[in-house]
Design a protein around this motif. Sequence first.
Motif, PDB file in Angstrom:
ATOM      1  N   TYR A   1      59.020  56.631  99.455  1.00 41.36           N
ATOM      2  CA  TYR A   1      59.197  56.335  98.104  1.00 41.36           C
ATOM      3  C   TYR A   1      59.675  57.867  97.685  1.00 41.36           C
ATOM      4  N   THR A   2      60.800  57.980  96.926  1.00 42.40           N
ATOM      5  CA  THR A   2      61.150  59.218  96.175  1.00 42.40           C
ATOM      6  C   THR A   2      61.099  59.258  94.962  1.00 42.40           C
ATOM      7  N   PHE A   3      60.419  60.129  94.435  1.00 45.45           N
ATOM      8  CA  PHE A   3      60.328  60.402  92.869  1.00 45.45           C
ATOM      9  C   PHE A   3      60.948  61.779  92.624  1.00 45.45           C
ATOM     10  N   TRP A   4      61.822  61.950  91.256  1.00 42.94           N
ATOM     11  CA  TRP A   4      62.402  63.091  91.072  1.00 42.94           C
ATOM     12  C   TRP A   4      61.797  63.758  89.937  1.00 42.94           C
ATOM     13  N   GLY A   5      61.792  64.827  89.801  1.00 46.01           N
ATOM     14  CA  GLY A   5      61.116  65.454  88.345  1.00 46.01           C
ATOM     15  C   GLY A   5      59.768  65.961  88.518  1.00 46.01           C
ATOM     16  N   LYS A   6      59.359  66.564  87.432  1.00 42.56           N
ATOM     17  CA  LYS A   6      60.166  66.620  86.142  1.00 42.56           C
ATOM     18  C   LYS A   6      61.300  67.625  86.161  1.00 42.56           C
ATOM     19  N   GLY A   7      62.477  67.291  85.564  1.00 38.99           N
ATOM     20  CA  GLY A   7      63.775  68.092  86.029  1.00 38.99           C
ATOM     21  C   GLY A   7      64.814  67.783  85.182  1.00 38.99           C
ATOM     22  N   LEU A   8      65.532  68.946  84.947  1.00 38.22           N
ATOM     23  CA  LEU A   8      66.813  68.692  84.207  1.00 38.22           C
ATOM     24  C   LEU A   8      67.907  68.083  85.083  1.00 38.22           C
ATOM     25  N   SER A   9      68.324  66.946  84.515  1.00 35.04           N
ATOM     26  CA  SER A   9      69.647  66.310  85.301  1.00 35.04           C
ATOM     27  C   SER A   9      70.659  66.595  84.566  1.00 35.04           C
ATOM     28  N   GLN A  10      71.638  67.420  85.521  1.00 36.23           N
ATOM     29  CA  GLN A  10      72.847  67.591  84.874  1.00 36.23           C
ATOM     30  C   GLN A  10      73.831  66.445  84.675  1.00 36.23           C
ATOM     31  N   GLY A  11      73.961  65.471  85.245  1.00 37.61           N
ATOM     32  CA  GLY A  11      74.755  64.375  85.061  1.00 37.61           C
ATOM     33  C   GLY A  11      74.325  63.654  83.723  1.00 37.61           C
ATOM     34  N   HIS A  12      72.994  63.378  83.839  1.00 38.41           N
ATOM     35  CA  HIS A  12      72.654  62.762  82.616  1.00 38.41           C
ATOM     36  C   HIS A  12      72.931  63.479  81.120  1.00 38.41           C
ATOM     37  N   SER A  13      72.616  64.876  81.527  1.00 39.10           N
ATOM     38  CA  SER A  13      72.976  65.770  80.237  1.00 39.10           C
ATOM     39  C   SER A  13      74.333  65.792  80.044  1.00 39.10           C
ATOM     40  N   ASP A  14      75.089  65.659  80.788  1.00 41.22           N
ATOM     41  CA  ASP A  14      76.487  65.394  80.418  1.00 41.22           C
ATOM     42  C   ASP A  14      77.078  64.090  79.736  1.00 41.22           C
ATOM     43  N   ALA A  15      76.207  63.154  80.074  1.00 41.64           N
ATOM     44  CA  ALA A  15      76.453  61.759  79.498  1.00 41.64           C
ATOM     45  C   ALA A  15      75.978  61.485  78.004  1.00 41.64           C
ATOM     46  N   ILE A  16      74.904  62.465  77.856  1.00 42.76           N
ATOM     47  CA  ILE A  16      74.571  62.524  76.558  1.00 42.76           C
ATOM     48  C   ILE A  16      75.615  63.309  75.520  1.00 42.76           C
ATOM     49  N   ARG A  17      76.109  64.560  76.074  1.00 42.15           N
ATOM     50  CA  ARG A  17      76.917  65.108  75.516  1.00 42.15           C
ATOM     51  C   ARG A  17      78.391  64.325  75.199  1.00 42.15           C
ATOM     52  N   ARG A  18      78.602  63.239  75.740  1.00 43.32           N
ATOM     53  CA  ARG A  18      79.691  62.551  75.502  1.00 43.32           C
ATOM     54  C   ARG A  18      79.558  61.468  74.546  1.00 43.32           C
ATOM     55  N   VAL A  19      78.272  61.358  73.959  1.00 46.04           N
ATOM     56  CA  VAL A  19      78.239  60.326  72.939  1.00 46.04           C
ATOM     57  C   VAL A  19      78.582  60.987  71.536  1.00 46.04           C
ATOM     58  N   PRO A  20      79.367  60.208  70.865  1.00 45.86           N
ATOM     59  CA  PRO A  20      79.991  60.513  69.520  1.00 45.86           C
ATOM     60  C   PRO A  20      78.805  60.903  68.553  1.00 45.86           C
TER      61      PRO A  20
ATOM     62  N   GLY B   1      72.834  68.928  73.893  1.00 44.37           N
ATOM     63  CA  GLY B   1      71.656  68.194  74.432  1.00 44.37           C
ATOM     64  C   GLY B   1      71.251  68.516  76.003  1.00 44.37           C
ATOM     65  N   VAL B   2      70.227  68.033  76.441  1.00 45.17           N
ATOM     66  CA  VAL B   2      69.673  68.222  77.738  1.00 45.17           C
ATOM     67  C   VAL B   2      68.769  66.780  78.029  1.00 45.17           C
ATOM     68  N   GLN B   3      68.942  66.258  79.281  1.00 39.71           N
ATOM     69  CA  GLN B   3      67.886  65.391  79.666  1.00 39.71           C
ATOM     70  C   GLN B   3      67.302  65.553  80.913  1.00 39.71           C
ATOM     71  N   TYR B   4      65.829  65.368  80.597  1.00 38.02           N
ATOM     72  CA  TYR B   4      64.800  65.349  81.734  1.00 38.02           C
ATOM     73  C   TYR B   4      64.440  64.236  82.454  1.00 38.02           C
ATOM     74  N   THR B   5      64.309  64.272  83.474  1.00 34.29           N
ATOM     75  CA  THR B   5      63.880  62.822  84.437  1.00 34.29           C
ATOM     76  C   THR B   5      62.376  63.263  84.738  1.00 34.29           C
ATOM     77  N   LEU B   6      61.481  62.263  84.436  1.00 33.30           N
ATOM     78  CA  LEU B   6      60.075  62.589  84.645  1.00 33.30           C
ATOM     79  C   LEU B   6      59.629  61.400  85.403  1.00 33.30           C
ATOM     80  N   PRO B   7      59.103  61.742  86.335  1.00 30.52           N
ATOM     81  CA  PRO B   7      58.197  60.836  87.663  1.00 30.52           C
ATOM     82  C   PRO B   7      57.288  60.245  86.618  1.00 30.52           C
ATOM     83  N   SER B   8      56.778  58.960  87.148  1.00 26.82           N
ATOM     84  CA  SER B   8      55.639  58.274  86.484  1.00 26.82           C
ATOM     85  C   SER B   8      54.355  58.635  87.252  1.00 26.82           C
ATOM     86  N   SER B   9      53.520  59.006  86.691  1.00 25.34           N
ATOM     87  CA  SER B   9      52.412  59.511  87.180  1.00 25.34           C
ATOM     88  C   SER B   9      51.411  58.427  87.852  1.00 25.34           C
ATOM     89  N   GLU B  10      51.442  57.273  87.077  1.00 25.26           N
ATOM     90  CA  GLU B  10      50.650  56.018  87.528  1.00 25.26           C
ATOM     91  C   GLU B  10      51.345  55.572  88.676  1.00 25.26           C
TER      92      GLU B  10
END
Lengths: 328, 328
Positions: free
Chosen positions: A147-166, A171-180
């Motif tokens: 199992y690979t979990f990422w985060g808590k971390g700033l994702s460059q690709g997802h932050s770029d995607a947000i910034r393309r929304v009209p 904006g920035v986006q964080y990926t958070l792994p589920s602790s459960e």
Amino acid sequence: MSNQIRIGIAGYGNLGRGVEAAIAKNPDMALVGVFTRRSPESVTPLFPQAQVHSTSLLSEFRDVVDVLILCGGSKDDLPRQGPEMAAMFNVVDSFDTHARIPEYFDSVDAPARANGKTALISIGWDPGMFSINRLYGEALLPDGATYTFWGKGLSQGHSDAIRRVPGVKAGVQYTLPSSEAIELVRSGSRPELSTRQKHTRECYVVLDEGADAAAVEHAIVTMPNYFADYDTQVHFVSEEVLRREHGRMPHGGFVIRSGNTSEAHAQVIEYSLQLESNPEFTASVLVAHARAAYRLNQQGQYGAKTAFDVPPGLLSIKSAEQLRAELL
Amino acid sequence: MSNQIRIGIAGYGNLGRGVEAAIAKNPDMALVGVFTRRSPESVTPLFPQAQVHSTSLLSEFRDVVDVLILCGGSKDDLPRQGPEMAAMFNVVDSFDTHARIPEYFDSVDAPARANGKTALISIGWDPGMFSINRLYGEALLPDGATYTFWGKGLSQGHSDAIRRVPGVKAGVQYTLPSSEAIELVRSGSRPELSTRQKHTRECYVVLDEGADAAAVEHAIVTMPNYFADYDTQVHFVSEEVLRREHGRMPHGGFVIRSGNTSEAHAQVIEYSLQLESNPEFTASVLVAHARAAYRLNQQGQYGAKTAFDVPPGLLSIKSAEQLRAELL
């Protein structure tokens, strides 16, 4: 220190700056120069004594650079630069488009081999240290699940995607792994986890003047590939808050292998990173691998290689004898 | 599967049995036989088809065993057996007396080299996987500190020490890492920790008929080298409870590297194991390294090696291409 490994840095963004900082922490290495496509005068290195040159002059440095660390991006820079530079230099790069690694490997392997150079590709933490740990996990516990979990971390690709929304100004986006989910995996029960169960996404967004918050939120949370398969939270903040509280680039994550060595006995291996600066850590991994690339080349091991091909001992400044006495 | 790697097991205690179980989980390997110093008829292997032979016949198996896994102890067996077997076979062992590794390495290196054999020594989890992670941590974060915590786990050496105390009929000892200390290390603060702050010790003891509990407890908690430097708890239990609740051999621990890539940014790398069976996990690590020993030998890399000399890819049943496509 004499006989230092002479390093060149190709590309000077966050990653290149991180490499410059990492070289200063490794006394067996010396920085020959930073190479940039911008005008060299416009670049201010971390250390005032660092030389800055134009990328176009790189071929003149063939005899004075032992390893060139490529700090460009995987989308536009490396596919062109990797094969070209591997014909002239031992190189290390952080090519991270997982699906295209086999193709990129081949494109770098041929010129490196033809010219007696060693090219370590896809070095960093994922791909890189996480890959090594996926491999160790599978090899040590063949009857198991990874199992690979990422985060808590700033994702460059997802932050770029947000910034393309009209309607989105910044904006920035964080990926958070589920602790459960992580606890479930640690228990050794080998759960089947959906994308939605493993990670959540958190966005901090600055709206354009007069933009419709509800419409922006809807556009983000339903965006295919990026957000639609996740539980996504959108927080609207001021530019001031974004700058003050979300200017850092933390990241990290977990690779967990859970397996059985017999019916009676479950075993769990876990590797995790908690990074205050993603680019500085990636840079530090690149620099340790520059040492290995240099040594592999000295051994006559030419062509493209990955983290899987590097004996751990070659990453260390210490001799094999010293490692056995001190760290084994 | 044709072209399987043919494995011999020298010594058949908990570790040898674990190796037999691990071979069955690796389809590219076949067990040639178990070799024992006891009478072969007295040994009952896990799988009825396994052959059991006397150790004295080992030299007759030189051409049919690709790698011999040495499952003897580090104190009495390996110092004699390692050099002798490395002259005849590719070998893997779990020599774990940290202070004597350099000397043992040399004693195995010479005969292996002289006979074109490859000997992987000190394989397991500590030394072994923990050592690799101490090395990676130091190489990736040269400005930092490394912390190793063990447990919760059953310690064989400390359990033996308890059993030598007059008045003790039976007993086991668990090493417990301090969770406060681990949290402090994870915070990136690089604390200085004393022996007493890092681990505590917990003993479950069965008294001899009429023995003085207070005297036994005092003898244990003040025992130099083993307990005097730790906070030690002694619990008295019945033979029945000891057998029912303390018959397993769990272990594990943590290797944590905390360092800075710049003044502003701390980074933490953590590797941990949570093992329900210490000998079975160690055995599984030995078996993956038998694959690597075989491949290193095919490459002409003769002599003694450690986990530091093994490129991770050689541990995997998968080809380099497959690893790059699937795990990188």
